[in-house]
Design a protein around this motif. Structure first.
Motif, PDB file in Angstrom:
ATOM      1  N   TYR A 484     -23.794 -11.935  21.510  1.00 28.17           N
ATOM      2  CA  TYR A 484     -23.520 -12.738  22.664  1.00 28.17           C
ATOM      3  C   TYR A 484     -22.804 -11.700  23.424  1.00 28.17           C
ATOM      4  O   TYR A 484     -22.990 -11.132  24.808  1.00 28.17           O
ATOM      5  N   TRP A 492     -29.510 -10.932  25.731  1.00 30.63           N
ATOM      6  CA  TRP A 492     -29.366 -12.574  26.376  1.00 30.63           C
ATOM      7  C   TRP A 492     -30.366 -12.870  27.598  1.00 30.63           C
ATOM      8  O   TRP A 492     -30.174 -11.775  28.431  1.00 30.63           O
ATOM      9  N   PHE A 497     -31.489 -15.813  23.203  1.00 30.78           N
ATOM     10  CA  PHE A 497     -31.533 -14.470  22.634  1.00 30.78           C
ATOM     11  C   PHE A 497     -32.984 -13.944  22.596  1.00 30.78           C
ATOM     12  O   PHE A 497     -33.912 -14.881  22.073  1.00 30.78           O
TER      13      PHE A 497
END
Length: 557
Positions: A484, A492, A497
């Motif tokens: 992240y 992202w 994801f």
């Protein structure tokens, strides 16, 4: 001797010497070399061949040759190009008696990008010799280690991941059936197993307040009505793929155009979880429960033993019958198939089918250790991590065991072996570490692969580590933060994801797959609250089926 004769003799002597001198060839001057070669090179002071990873954004490249170089040939004899084809401005200066070129890009290179630097045959020496062999360096620049998003608490990050990923099943569901599309580019093609995972996310989304209970019930009513009344089924079992608008089969392959019993079990796992959640004493939820029960009881699990063979078969279709001949034997993702088949109140299998078929009379055992971690079941190194996810979205491995294994130990050790393999990185793939790990089936560059230590293509799949939160919470959180915060600008997106990436190949998928997105939400919730496990394990039929197969668990007493 008269003077005249002396003069004549002297002349003759001189003439002979002169003639002899002219007859003997003069010694040849040393030949000037027509080519020269590379003597050494380094990138930022180090040599490691012709491919370099983790390169700084302004590297210092040194090429040393066997001859002094012509300064005038540098412009035509050197190239510096990005993988996009864009030329990179650079300076080139001569050192060490003009035999060494020092190349430095004028500006900073880009993070996580590929570049090629070449010395070509257009490079000349001062004596106009030609470079014998072109020299080409491949450079992969370093990762940008800055955070791509503001840092939030771990708990808030888990919620964010669940909420964003849930959009795949909520916002992107097929508008007619409400089922999950196979992937984000699948159009009308929906997946039965992935839809089962999507169904399991609805109770999570309600409890996390991503949607209302009313909205969740309405979606479930749409899904079950479609599955019950419109979907093509084969002895109660569903195909792998179907058309989300019409319910007709979409062949997964030429002969896989009928029932897929494993995908059916993933779907039923989700439906039974939802049946336990929507337990209100009102007509709408009672009707939903009844519809789910009808679908569940309609699956003829025992028929898939193919004339009472002591094993379940994966596929059957009206066109090719049993031609695919794929027996369901462990260890893999299909434990849930045997548990549900044993749990069926209408078409149950015997324990003998489980022992001889799934357990292959004990042949599913491993018993070896990898990285000093014992592995009770399965192939060497455990195989892809989805083996420890798909069956255990609802089936709680905590305290679950039978004569073959203790299943939490199996799944945790499988995950730790995968984790330690990525740290050891025996194939030296760039990027693998204790925060960048996780091998499971996913997209890869130009294809799809069941990634595992035995089939490692240098591709990391976020669902592998994130769906392992119940087994390795600390290791999975470290991976989540890396995916992240460090790769978020590339990984992202709209539905959480993206499917996979390779730092080795500088490749980042643009795809989302239902079977990879669903376990992220569900297994994170099993780590946080255990809700999916609690719901599924309260099914009375499942409790009976597990006991029938010889399982013990604090959740089935």
């Amino acid at each position: 001797m008269p003077f005249r004769k002396l003069v004549l003799l002297g002349a003759l002597i001189w003439f002979g010497i002169s003639c002899n001198t002219k007859d003997d060839p003069e010694p040849a001057a040393p030949a000037k070399p027509s080519t020269f070669t590379l003597s050494s090179l380094d990138v930022n002071g180090a040599f490691s061949g012709y491919e370099y990873t983790d390169v700084s954004l302004k590297p210092n490249l040194r090429f040393t040759f066997s001859s002094a170089l012509s300064d005038a040939s540098l412009a035509s004899g050197l190239t510096f190009v990005a993988n996009s084809g864009e030329k990179v401005p650079f300076s080139a200066t001569l050192e060490d008696g003009d035999s060494t070129i020092v190349i430095v890009p004028t500006g900073n290179l880009q993070f996580l990008n590929a570049y090629t630097v070449s010395a070509t045959s257009a490079l000349k020496s001062k004596s106009n010799a030609t470079l014998a062999n072109a020299v080409t360096l491949s450079l992969h620049t370093q990762l940008d280690s800055t955070d791509k998003f503001p840092v939030i608490t771990d708990d808030a990050l888990l919620t964010l991941v669940q909420q964003q990923t849930f959009k795949y099943f909520w916002d992107f569901a097929h508008p007619v059936s409400g089922l999950a599309r196979e992937r984000n580019s699948s159009g009308d093609v929906v997946t039965s197993g992935g839809s089962g995972f999507g169904i399991m996310t609805i109770p999570v989304a309600i409890e996390r307040k991503f949607i209302t209970r009313t909205a969740g019930l309405e979606r479930m009513q749409k899904i079950t009505a479609f599955l019950k009344d419109k979907t093509q089924k084969f002895h109660g079992a569903f195909p792998h793929w179907l058309n989300g608008g019409t319910g007709s089969v979409v062949p997964f392959s030429e002969k896989d155009n009928g029932a897929d019993l494993v995908e059916t079990s993933f779907l039923i796992q989700g439906l039974l979880t939802a049946r336990q959640y929507f337990n209100a004493n009102n007509a709408a939820e009672a009707k939903l429960r009844a519809d789910i029960t009808a679908i569940w009881e309609g699956v003829e699990w025992d028929w898939f033993t193919k004339n009472d063979e002591k094993v379940l078969y994966w596929h059957w279709g009206p066109t090719f019958g049993w031609d695919m001949n794929h027996q369901i034997r462990g260890w893999n993702e299909s434990l849930i198939t045997y548990v549900l088949a044993a749990s069926s109140p209408t078409h149950s299998i015997s324990k003998e089918v489980y022992d001889k078929g799934w357990a292959n009379s004990g042949g599913l055992k491993n018993g070896n250790s990898y990285f000093n971690i014992p592995l009770p079941l399965g192939e060497p190194y455990g195989g892809p991590l989805f083996f420890s996810h798909y069956s255990f979205l609802g089936l709680n491995p905590t305290g679950l065991q039978d004569q073959y294994a203790a299943y939490f130990t199996q799944n945790k050790n499988h995950t730790l072996i995968n984790y330690n393999y990525c740290i050891a990185n025996p194939r030296a793939f760039y990027g693998y570490s204790d925060q960048c790990w996780g091998l499971t089936a996913s997209d890869i560059p130009a294809g799809y692969n069941a990634n595992s230590p035995a089939s490692d293509k240098g591709v990391i799949t976020p669902t592998a580590a994130l769906s392992s939160f119940p087994y390795t919470p600390a290791e999975s959180m470290k991976a989540l933060k890396f995916f992240y915060y460090k790769l978020g600008d590339k990984m992202w997106g709209e539905y959480g994801f993206r499917d996979a990436f390779s730092l080795k190949d500088l490749w980042f998928a643009d795809s989302y797959l239902a079977i990879d997105q669903g376990p992220i939400i569900i297994m994170i919730e099993n780590h946080r609250s255990g809700l999916p496990w609690k719901l599924f394990m309260t099914n009375p039929e499942v409790k009976s089926g597990l006991k029938k197969l010889g399982f013990t668990s604090p959740n089935i007493n």
